[in-house]
Structures are given as C-alpha cells and as structure tokens.
Design an enzyme around this catalytic site. Structure first.
Site, PDB file in Angstrom:
ATOM      1  N   ARG A   1       0.849  -1.189   0.000  1.00 37.82           N
ATOM      2  CA  ARG A   1       0.000   0.000   0.000  1.00 37.82           C
ATOM      3  C   ARG A   1       0.885   1.239   0.000  1.00 37.82           C
ATOM      4  O   ARG A   1       1.902   1.299   0.705  1.00 37.82           O
ATOM      5  CB  ARG A   1      -0.920   0.016   1.232  1.00 37.82           C
ATOM      6  CG  ARG A   1      -1.979  -1.084   1.214  1.00 37.82           C
ATOM      7  CD  ARG A   1      -3.059  -0.799   0.179  1.00 37.82           C
ATOM      8  NE  ARG A   1      -4.067  -1.842   0.104  1.00 37.82           N
ATOM      9  CZ  ARG A   1      -4.054  -2.827  -0.780  1.00 37.82           C
ATOM     10  NH1 ARG A   1      -3.063  -2.925  -1.646  1.00 37.82           N
ATOM     11  NH2 ARG A   1      -5.011  -3.720  -0.797  1.00 37.82           N
TER      12      ARG A   1
ATOM     13  N   HIS B   1       1.012  -0.453 -10.463  1.00 33.43           N
ATOM     14  CA  HIS B   1       0.082  -1.268  -9.672  1.00 33.43           C
ATOM     15  C   HIS B   1      -0.261  -2.566 -10.404  1.00 33.43           C
ATOM     16  O   HIS B   1      -1.442  -2.877 -10.643  1.00 33.43           O
ATOM     17  CB  HIS B   1      -1.188  -0.476  -9.364  1.00 33.43           C
ATOM     18  CG  HIS B   1      -1.889  -0.981  -8.126  1.00 33.43           C
ATOM     19  ND1 HIS B   1      -2.486  -0.138  -7.219  1.00 33.43           N
ATOM     20  CD2 HIS B   1      -2.085  -2.240  -7.643  1.00 33.43           C
ATOM     21  CE1 HIS B   1      -3.032  -0.845  -6.252  1.00 33.43           C
ATOM     22  NE2 HIS B   1      -2.796  -2.127  -6.481  1.00 33.43           N
TER      23      HIS B   1
END
Length: 312
Positions: A227, A275
């Site tokens: 994250r 990502h």
C-alpha cells in the site's frame, strides 16, 4: 427460492466477470436457482459482489443480504463504512497470490543478483564479479497475512534467509517471525531487502519513515507492492539521495495514477511499476466468490472474513 447476486462494480468490470462468475456459480451450486445481475431492488439481494470504488456506498437498503464479497485484496476503503453491518470478505485467490509471489520474487532476485548492472550497461567493459548465494542474503517481509506468508515461503524455498514482521504474533515455518515495535526494529536491522505487504491501517501508515529507514543496513533495498501510505515519501527520497537506501521498486502509491510531476518518476534509484504486482484474475476470483456463496448457503464459515475492528 432464487439466490440473487448483485455485481456492484464499475461497468467495465462486468464484461470481464459476467461469464466466469456465471460458470463458477453454476459449478459451485449445481441445481440452485441463481440470478446474477448489476441491478436488483435492494431488498431482493442475497449477496453483493463488490468493488469499493463502485457507486454503491449505502448498504442500509440491502436488508436481505447475507455478505459482501470484495473483489479486491484491499478493504481499507470499505471497513469504515458504518452502513455495512453484514460479513465482509476480502479477495485472496490463487491467481492474485501467485501473481504477487512471482512479482516479488523477480524483484528480490533482481536486487540479490545485481541484474541492473548488466541490463543497463552502456559501455563495453568486461567486469566479472562473484555472485552471492541466496542463503547469504537477508530478506524481510513486513506483513505476514496470506500474501506475505506466501511470498516468505517462496523465498525460503529459494534459500534466502527470511525474516517476517507483523503487528501481532505469527508463526511461519522456516521464517524468523517477530512482532511489535521492538520486533520491527530487530527485523529492519537485518533487512538487506525489505518487502512491504502490510494492509493500510492507521497503525501501519508511514511505518517506513526516517527513523525506520535509518535502522536498515546502509545500501538496503525497498520493494513495495502493498500500500502506498506505508511509506513516508519524503523520508524515502531523502534516504535514496543519501545512499542509505540503494534502490526502491514501488508498485503502489498514495495517489494513483502516480502524478507525472512526482519525484519518483525522475529519481535514478526508483523503479515505478503501475500497480501490477498482483492483479485480480477474473476466473480465479470468480471461483473464490462462488465458493464463499456455497459455504454461506451451507451454513459454513466464509473464507477470508474481514475483522473490521482491525481494519483487515
């Protein structure tokens, strides 16, 4: 009685999920009357297949619903929703887990073997060097949830000396497991390569900061497929500039897409990936969702149930 399953996600996801989810549900619940759709009267919905960025944010009208089945591994965008009173599961599936293992292993090996030296070479210098063995390299996994444990086991299998840290006590075979604040310090002191796989909670935000970066061996590496908020960006950039951290591979960020003017793009010791470390695969994710509905209908515990008090 018909089991009504609401698919609550962006329209573009429906095209990819409709057939795999239909097939998985039919296989998991043969002979049952099932209806999968993107629109139902709220009071008629039995299960909600959910992406946190969907338009559905108020769960109050869904009075018949038995569970919300998240399409993402991350649940931080939904755990604080006070209208959600029914069980919530997070996505942990074969495709996502193995994708993460492969991505992290690739970048650990890249750093361990110094592959960038040859890949980015721009001259004709022949410079043989000794290649280290995995057993001589200390790798730390920060976060020992399902993904962290899978990555740790894969790296142990390659021979790396693996330590793992989590906020609460965990045990993983052949992994030196530590926990709590003192455990974090001890883990980082030996972390030549640190892999961040913690959830985004108030307790984990900025866990990689000026103080913790200084605890790592000089010239260590950071890999973050977890994250974005786990890292204090300014502190990491300063550590990269000073040489305390040799290089960082970052797949997740506080703002995504990463803004074009962000310093990470231009920094010579940062690798930015968009990502992609652990994408949810439609087919394997559909199997997990179907299995959870089957278990619920059979009165069995749900897989990967979220503890909303802890935030993951």
């Amino acid at each position: 009685m018909t089991i009504n399953i609401l698919f609550a996600a962006k329209a573009e996801r429906w095209a990819g999920y409709e057939q795999p989810l239909t097939d998985a549900l039919t296989k998991a619940l043969p002979g049952r009357d099932l209806k999968l759709a993107t629109d139902f009267a709220p009071e008629e919905v039995d299960y909600i297949v959910y992406a946190p960025n969907s338009d559905l944010q108020d769960f109050t009208p869904y009075t018949r619903a038995k569970a919300v089945l998240n399409l993402w591994a991350g649940v931080e965008n939904i755990t604080g929703n006070e209208t959600l009173k029914i069980p919530l599961t997070r996505m942990v599936d074969f495709g996502l887990t193995h994708g993460m293992v492969e991505w992290v292993t690739g970048h650990v090996l890249r750093y361990h073997l110094g592959l960038d030296i040859d890949i980015t070479r721009r001259d004709a210098k022949w410079e043989p060097r000794d290649q280290p063995l995995a057993r001589d390299r200390s790798v730390a996994i920060l976060g020992l949830g399902a993904l962290g444990q899978a990555v740790a086991k894969a790296l142990v299998g390659l021979g790396f000396s693996v330590s793992g840290w989590s906020r609460s006590e965990k045990a993983v075979e052949d992994v030196r497991c530590l926990h709590g604040d003192t455990g974090l310090t001890e883990t980082l002191k030996r972390a030549e390569i640190a892999v961040l796989l913690m959830p985004d909670t108030p307790a984990t935000q900025n866990v990689i900061n000026a103080e913790t970066l200084a605890q790592m061996p000089k010239g260590a590496y950071i890999i973050n497929p977890g994250r974005g908020p786990l890292i204090d960006d300014d502190a990491l950039l300063a550590a990269l500039d000073s040489g305390q951290i040799a290089h960082a591979t970052l797949d997740v960020f506080r703002v995504e897409p990463l803004p074009e003017d962000h310093p990470y793009w231009a920094h010579p010791n940062v690798t930015v990936t968009p990502h992609i470390a652990a994408a949810t695969r439609n087919d394997t994710a559909s199997e997990v969702i179907a299995e959870n509905i089957r278990r619920s209908e059979a009165g069995k515990p749900l897989l990967h149930l979220v503890d909303r008090d802890r935030g993951y």
